[in-house]
Scaffold this active site. Sequence first.
Site, mmCIF file in Angstrom:
data_model
loop_
_atom_site.group_PDB
_atom_site.id
_atom_site.type_symbol
_atom_site.label_atom_id
_atom_site.label_comp_id
_atom_site.label_asym_id
_atom_site.label_seq_id
_atom_site.Cartn_x
_atom_site.Cartn_y
_atom_site.Cartn_z
ATOM 1 N N ASP A 40 26.309 78.491 40.080
ATOM 2 C CA ASP A 40 27.659 78.890 39.221
ATOM 3 C C ASP A 40 28.895 78.109 39.720
ATOM 4 O O ASP A 40 28.854 77.950 41.016
ATOM 5 C CB ASP A 40 27.727 80.061 38.508
ATOM 6 C CG ASP A 40 28.301 81.094 39.418
ATOM 7 O OD1 ASP A 40 28.691 80.753 40.545
ATOM 8 O OD2 ASP A 40 28.217 82.245 38.926
ATOM 9 N N GLU A 84 28.993 79.373 32.738
ATOM 10 C CA GLU A 84 29.167 78.543 34.040
ATOM 11 C C GLU A 84 28.016 78.384 34.999
ATOM 12 O O GLU A 84 28.081 77.795 36.085
ATOM 13 C CB GLU A 84 30.677 78.823 34.778
ATOM 14 C CG GLU A 84 30.386 79.854 35.540
ATOM 15 C CD GLU A 84 30.736 81.250 34.893
ATOM 16 O OE1 GLU A 84 30.713 82.265 35.710
ATOM 17 O OE2 GLU A 84 30.514 81.219 33.762
#
Length: 170
Positions: A40, A84
């Site tokens: 991420d 994300e």
Amino acid sequence: MEAFIDPLTELLKRRGGNALLTEKTQTLPKETEVGVIMFDIDYFKKYNDTFGHEAGDSCLQMVGETIRETLQQRTKLLIRHGGEEFAAILFDTNEAELKEWAEKLRMAVYEKRLEAPVKDVADYVTVSIGTSMEKLMCENLHYENLLIEADKALYEAKRAGRNRVASAGK
């Protein structure tokens, strides 16, 4: 198929990743080594808060492009896991090769030189990465189960300071 593709990053959504993983595992021999790269964007919420959601979308698009550029010749399972978080699944790999691809990906994102919202890790956007290796032992291996160890390694990378690769069991 369109329902399986994330329109922002043009990567598979989780549901698409699971569908293609199921399809792929039915054609592979049992005990095929599968590598998982889960990552991420570091401080992404702060990125959105600092630069705005439009810039955040551009950042996600940049990461989507980078994962495709870096890994597209190695695998077809490139997934926006959510928010994300991203994942890549590599078949017929080994642990050394998996770590090498994860490190290439980490560096490729950094080399895009997108300004970071928090400079305590780096001046540019970075990613934290967790990797794990699994063997296909059954035909109905589910995407979420495959990611469990990689997800733990991802959080170890974050605890160790971000902008790094951590491997499950290491």
